[in-house]
Design a protein around this motif. Structure first.
Motif, PDB file in Angstrom:
ATOM      1  N   VAL A  92       0.849  -1.197   0.000  1.00 42.80           N
ATOM      2  CA  VAL A  92       0.000   0.000   0.000  1.00 42.80           C
ATOM      3  C   VAL A  92       0.884   1.246   0.000  1.00 42.80           C
ATOM      4  O   VAL A  92       1.896   1.306   0.704  1.00 42.80           O
ATOM      5  N   GLN A  93       0.501   2.240  -0.798  1.00 45.71           N
ATOM      6  CA  GLN A  93       1.274   3.479  -0.885  1.00 45.71           C
ATOM      7  C   GLN A  93       0.587   4.660  -0.210  1.00 45.71           C
ATOM      8  O   GLN A  93       1.249   5.621   0.196  1.00 45.71           O
ATOM      9  N   TYR A  94      -0.723   4.587  -0.135  1.00 42.16           N
ATOM     10  CA  TYR A  94      -1.519   5.674   0.443  1.00 42.16           C
ATOM     11  C   TYR A  94      -2.559   5.064   1.378  1.00 42.16           C
ATOM     12  O   TYR A  94      -3.082   3.983   1.112  1.00 42.16           O
ATOM     13  N   VAL A  95      -2.878   5.779   2.455  1.00 46.53           N
ATOM     14  CA  VAL A  95      -3.889   5.305   3.394  1.00 46.53           C
ATOM     15  C   VAL A  95      -4.925   6.394   3.622  1.00 46.53           C
ATOM     16  O   VAL A  95      -4.575   7.549   3.902  1.00 46.53           O
ATOM     17  N   VAL A  96      -6.190   6.008   3.510  1.00 48.44           N
ATOM     18  CA  VAL A  96      -7.311   6.847   3.928  1.00 48.44           C
ATOM     19  C   VAL A  96      -7.759   6.298   5.280  1.00 48.44           C
ATOM     20  O   VAL A  96      -8.290   5.202   5.370  1.00 48.44           O
ATOM     21  N   GLY A  97      -7.520   7.034   6.347  1.00 48.33           N
ATOM     22  CA  GLY A  97      -7.836   6.569   7.692  1.00 48.33           C
ATOM     23  C   GLY A  97      -6.735   7.021   8.633  1.00 48.33           C
ATOM     24  O   GLY A  97      -5.793   7.708   8.220  1.00 48.33           O
ATOM     25  N   VAL A 110       4.283   4.049  11.731  1.00 53.18           N
ATOM     26  CA  VAL A 110       4.595   2.923  10.840  1.00 53.18           C
ATOM     27  C   VAL A 110       4.570   3.385   9.388  1.00 53.18           C
ATOM     28  O   VAL A 110       5.472   3.061   8.599  1.00 53.18           O
ATOM     29  N   TYR A 111       3.556   4.150   9.044  1.00 59.17           N
ATOM     30  CA  TYR A 111       3.441   4.628   7.666  1.00 59.17           C
ATOM     31  C   TYR A 111       4.625   5.524   7.292  1.00 59.17           C
ATOM     32  O   TYR A 111       5.198   5.406   6.206  1.00 59.17           O
ATOM     33  N   ALA A 112       4.991   6.437   8.205  1.00 55.61           N
ATOM     34  CA  ALA A 112       6.089   7.364   7.912  1.00 55.61           C
ATOM     35  C   ALA A 112       7.398   6.624   7.664  1.00 55.61           C
ATOM     36  O   ALA A 112       8.164   6.969   6.760  1.00 55.61           O
ATOM     37  N   GLU A 113       7.658   5.601   8.462  1.00 51.45           N
ATOM     38  CA  GLU A 113       8.908   4.846   8.340  1.00 51.45           C
ATOM     39  C   GLU A 113       8.962   4.009   7.070  1.00 51.45           C
ATOM     40  O   GLU A 113      10.040   3.627   6.612  1.00 51.45           O
ATOM     41  N   ASN A 114       7.791   3.736   6.490  1.00 53.56           N
ATOM     42  CA  ASN A 114       7.736   2.855   5.321  1.00 53.56           C
ATOM     43  C   ASN A 114       7.271   3.561   4.049  1.00 53.56           C
ATOM     44  O   ASN A 114       6.851   2.915   3.091  1.00 53.56           O
ATOM     45  N   GLY A 115       7.365   4.882   4.042  1.00 54.43           N
ATOM     46  CA  GLY A 115       7.104   5.636   2.824  1.00 54.43           C
ATOM     47  C   GLY A 115       5.651   5.690   2.409  1.00 54.43           C
ATOM     48  O   GLY A 115       5.352   5.829   1.217  1.00 54.43           O
ATOM     49  N   ILE A 116       4.730   5.583   3.367  1.00 55.58           N
ATOM     50  CA  ILE A 116       3.293   5.581   3.059  1.00 55.58           C
ATOM     51  C   ILE A 116       2.663   6.906   3.470  1.00 55.58           C
ATOM     52  O   ILE A 116       2.830   7.373   4.591  1.00 55.58           O
ATOM     53  N   PHE A 117       1.928   7.483   2.561  1.00 53.62           N
ATOM     54  CA  PHE A 117       1.195   8.736   2.764  1.00 53.62           C
ATOM     55  C   PHE A 117      -0.122   8.429   3.477  1.00 53.62           C
ATOM     56  O   PHE A 117      -0.833   7.499   3.107  1.00 53.62           O
ATOM     57  N   GLN A 118      -0.454   9.201   4.512  1.00 55.15           N
ATOM     58  CA  GLN A 118      -1.695   8.972   5.267  1.00 55.15           C
ATOM     59  C   GLN A 118      -2.548  10.236   5.285  1.00 55.15           C
ATOM     60  O   GLN A 118      -2.057  11.320   5.613  1.00 55.15           O
TER      61      GLN A 118
END
Length: 372
Positions: A92-97, A110-118
């Motif tokens: 997953v690259q982007y998260v809505v939530g 977790v998202y920040a460390e793994n390159g995921i936009f939230q």
């Protein structure tokens, strides 16, 4: 042999091109899909799914289609972190939530460390965007903004009335209650009672007895609709004639189902109802045609997907960090909840709260209505 190798190279290149041409942008949708807050989880899920369907039908973004991966956090911080790690493993690259601030905050690490936009449609605790992370955005406002509106309303209308401030001990509930308390204290109103309850409590008799003893005329509650509905119903049953006031966490018709007739007259802060936005009318009709009323955070979730797409367009590429940088440039983007721009923290740049009252509509249903 050379011809065969060349043919193999061309074949491999064609496969690579095909995989790029039909690549999918994976968007995780995370929230309480089950449990007591499932009504809000459904709003996040339905909103994002409809947005993805509409965007894909229009050709996707930059030649790529969007796909959704669901994650049920049950409003639990530990489960939220598990969902975040699950999303990492699924690409997953982007998260809505997520929905709850207490879940969004640890998951965002977790998202920040793994390159995921939230981007959250609903988490309003200021700390979500105050930690300097590159990846945290929201389509909703913040509790310090919401609390300022609530505190001023109490000071303007209940200055000589004993006030109780109650919260559910969560980052969202206590955070909102404390911001409201801070605002009304600054305007000369001091609470008569300040108490915390536990999520999942069913019997509030002791609390209500304390409120009656203090002759409380208005109860400010920071928390979600389940406990709020029980408090207002039991207060009425025990003869406490006090107005309940709360925030966006009770913005579900389930609040009236739980509290019954006693919820009539409840005050609430929430942004202007996006369902009345003319630009949202076609989307609202799609939801209603499918038998789903897009209340509360449904359109905020839809808008979150729109923001991701606009960010990809602005960045010119599908790189979550570049998308985050592009969105913080101050540009206003058109969404179903109106024009949205973002500051350097990832917060929206417009004020976003007003007052509502729960009352019977023309059909006799008790629901929330924006005050003029």
């Amino acid at each position: 042999m050379k011809k065969q190798l060349l043919t193999g190279a061309v074949f491999a290149a064609s496969l690579m091109f095909a995989s790029q041409a039909f690549a999918e942008i994976k968007i995780g949708v995370a929230g309480p899909l089950t449990g007591p807050n499932a009504a809000f989880g459904a709003q996040l899920q339905k909103g994002a799914e409809q947005a993805v369907a509409d965007i894909n039908a229009a050709g996707g973004v930059n030649g790529e289609m969007l796909s959704i991966v669901l994650g049920d956090d049950v409003s639990d911080p530990k489960q939220g972190v598990s969902v975040a790690n699950k999303f990492v493993g699924e690409g997953v690259q982007y998260v809505v939530g997520h929905f709850n601030s207490g879940v969004s905050i640890p998951a965002s690490e977790v998202y920040a460390e793994n390159g995921i936009f939230q981007i959250t449609p609903a988490s309003t605790n200021p700390n979500f965007t105050e930690r300097g992370l590159w990846n945290t955005f929201r389509t909703c406002g913040r509790d310090d903004q919401q609390g300022a509106v609530a505190g001023k309303y109490i000071a303007d209308n209940y200055k000589d009335t004993p006030v109780a401030v109650i919260h559910d001990k969560t980052p969202y509930g206590q955070g909102l209650a404390d911001e409201t308390k801070k605002a009304m204290n600054g305007l000369g109103v001091t609470e008569a009672v300040y108490e915390g309850i536990n999520i999942g409590d069913k019997d509030f008799s002791a609390l209500i007895s304390k409120l009656k003893a203090a002759n409380v005329g208005i109860i400010y509650y920071g928390g979600l609709h389940t406990e709020a509905g029980l408090i207002v119903r039991q207060a009425a049953d025990q003869g406490l004639k006090a107005v309940l006031m709360s925030g966006d966490g009770i913005t579900s018709d389930e609040f009236a189902s739980i509290g019954g007739p006693a919820v009539e007259g409840t005050l609430m802060t929430f942004p202007p109802d996006p369902r009345t936005n003319a630009d949202a009318a076609p989307v609202v009709e799609k939801f209603r045609a499918a038998g789903f009323e897009p209340e509360a955070y449904t359109l905020y979730s839809y808008a979150a997907v729109q923001v991701i797409v606009e960010g990809i367009k602005a960045a010119g590429e599908n790189d979550p960090q570049k998308v985050a940088e592009a969105l913080k440039g101050g540009t206003q983007y058109t969404t179903v909840i109106g024009q949205l721009g973002f500051d350097e923290k990832g917060d929206i740049t417009r004020p976003d709260y007003t007052m509502y009252v729960w009352k019977k509509n023309d059909a006799g249903k008790i629901t929330y209505t924006q005050m003029q």
